[in-house]
Design an enzyme around this catalytic site. Sequence first.
Site, short mmCIF file in Angstrom:
data_model
loop_
_atom_site.label_atom_id
_atom_site.label_comp_id
_atom_site.label_asym_id
_atom_site.label_seq_id
_atom_site.Cartn_x
_atom_site.Cartn_y
_atom_site.Cartn_z
N ASP A 148 -1.89 -0.28 5.94
CA ASP A 148 -2.13 0.51 7.35
C ASP A 148 -3.53 0.34 7.38
O ASP A 148 -4.01 0.79 8.36
CB ASP A 148 -1.47 2.06 7.41
CG ASP A 148 -2.38 2.78 6.30
OD1 ASP A 148 -2.82 2.35 5.21
OD2 ASP A 148 -2.73 3.70 6.81
N ASP A 152 -0.34 5.07 0.64
CA ASP A 152 -0.61 6.14 1.91
C ASP A 152 -0.66 5.53 3.16
O ASP A 152 -1.80 4.70 3.40
CB ASP A 152 -2.26 6.66 1.52
CG ASP A 152 -2.22 7.63 0.44
OD1 ASP A 152 -1.89 9.00 0.56
OD2 ASP A 152 -2.36 7.28 -0.81
N ASP A 154 0.87 -1.00 -0.14
CA ASP A 154 -0.05 -0.05 0.11
C ASP A 154 0.79 1.17 -0.06
O ASP A 154 2.04 0.99 0.37
CB ASP A 154 -0.67 -0.20 1.38
CG ASP A 154 -1.87 1.25 1.55
OD1 ASP A 154 -2.31 1.63 0.47
OD2 ASP A 154 -1.60 1.81 2.63
#
Lengths: 274, 274
Positions: free
Chosen positions: A211, A14, A12
């Site tokens: 996240d 961001d 991922d």
Amino acid sequence: MQLDTIDGFIIDLDGTVYRGATAIEGARDTLALIRSLGKRVVFLTNRGNYSRKMCQEKLKAMGIQAAEEEVILTSTVTAAYLRNADPDSKCWLLGDEGLREEMIDQGIRLATKPEEADWLVITLHEKLTYAELNSAFRAVRSGAKIIATNEDKTFPGDDGESIDVGGLISAITSTTGQEVSVVIGKPSAYMSDAALRSLGLPPERCLVIGDSLNSDIRLGKQAGIRTALVLTGSISRAEAEASELQPDFIWESIADLIALSALSPYSGRNEHVV
Amino acid sequence: MQLDTIDGFIIDLDGTVYRGATAIEGARDTLALIRSLGKRVVFLTNRGNYSRKMCQEKLKAMGIQAAEEEVILTSTVTAAYLRNADPDSKCWLLGDEGLREEMIDQGIRLATKPEEADWLVITLHEKLTYAELNSAFRAVRSGAKIIATNEDKTFPGDDGESIDVGGLISAITSTTGQEVSVVIGKPSAYMSDAALRSLGLPPERCLVIGDSLNSDIRLGKQAGIRTALVLTGSISRAEAEASELQPDFIWESIADLIALSALSPYSGRNEHVV
């Protein structure tokens, strides 16, 4: 974790590799390590408002190299979906310039008026104006189906948590009475399939690093891919441990991989190649 | 209808007196007639994005005079609500310049940062930008309660049906999980009370004229005021007749009042004064 059981990383962006315009500490070194070990990488993001080119440039500015096929955005996968499912359709876009760039790049036909669109493609739009929101509303009011790159409600922006595409979707659906027809973003199989296809690897040889429990970890669980949750996004360790959705690993950050590699059978090899 | 049973008119604006920048045919003459008969008038609109001054000027350009106290906007009534219910509070505004003008005019304190606001005041914002939507989101995320001038989903704009404040409200509530605390607009009693107070008349001596079953006709029913629905807005006669909410009168337009006055005991007097 045995690093030698992993051939491909699905990472991922961001909150995992960067927050806003700033790289997460150690992210660049971690990516360099993964490359040095000969592992494959794909960056998989729910952002649909960047083009792949814009994404490559952002990573490059942080010292992270990525080939075009190693970046998979929801806009990329949305275009692929429309090309396959409804090839003659015309689209109206609500999103930043990156969405338009990616759609045109992938040969998607655009409607010239909202009222003529078969689909409204909707993604985060950080330069949204009322006129654009109103055009999107009119497209759906005139019969366009809604395809969303993702449904995230918030994202970690440069200056704090920010309203995401979920808010724009609600503005349209609540005023037209139309529901969203397709959501492309993580944790959907559209995204995990695209990532595995790009890696050319079976799920059991891969690791998702992200996240978000709801996007990244859920995607991994559903696709049979192991998962590592990083705490550099919006989730604390306590929240992560309290969740019913348990990742295989919880790391302070993506850079934990560096310490883990030192404990793995690769550590010797690692010293040679870094 | 016996015109001599009515001393005060509560008249909606959008779709009743004008559509966009254009006056409804006969509206000016109807207002002139009402004035000539010595009746009282209040214009009652769910718009919160104009100030009363802006509204007076718009009417004046159409040849319709209105004193400041004869124009009641939802922003006017919202400011009055906040002054009474939470006088020490600080507000963050999401709305066009007219909202700011009206709030400052009425002595409402404004927060300098979204995070410091006790209330988010939200109204239609035809110049909305993402940054403004995000600030409103942050105000609510930081604990501000939501007060909406109205909840309308669409309004008849200059170039067609347009997305209204309802869409902006949904964008905020869906991403923050907070509900709206107060809705000021029609059909609420806040609005009918303000109108009757301004007219200084009991409900049974008044008539509501408007184009919306849900705003205007419902307001009248709830407040014990007779109602006339005009078909110059977004509702057809068939839709009106099929509704469970039956107005006392259904008129093609506000100008039907001119023909009715000719049949009334006022007709002689009317001929003299027009």
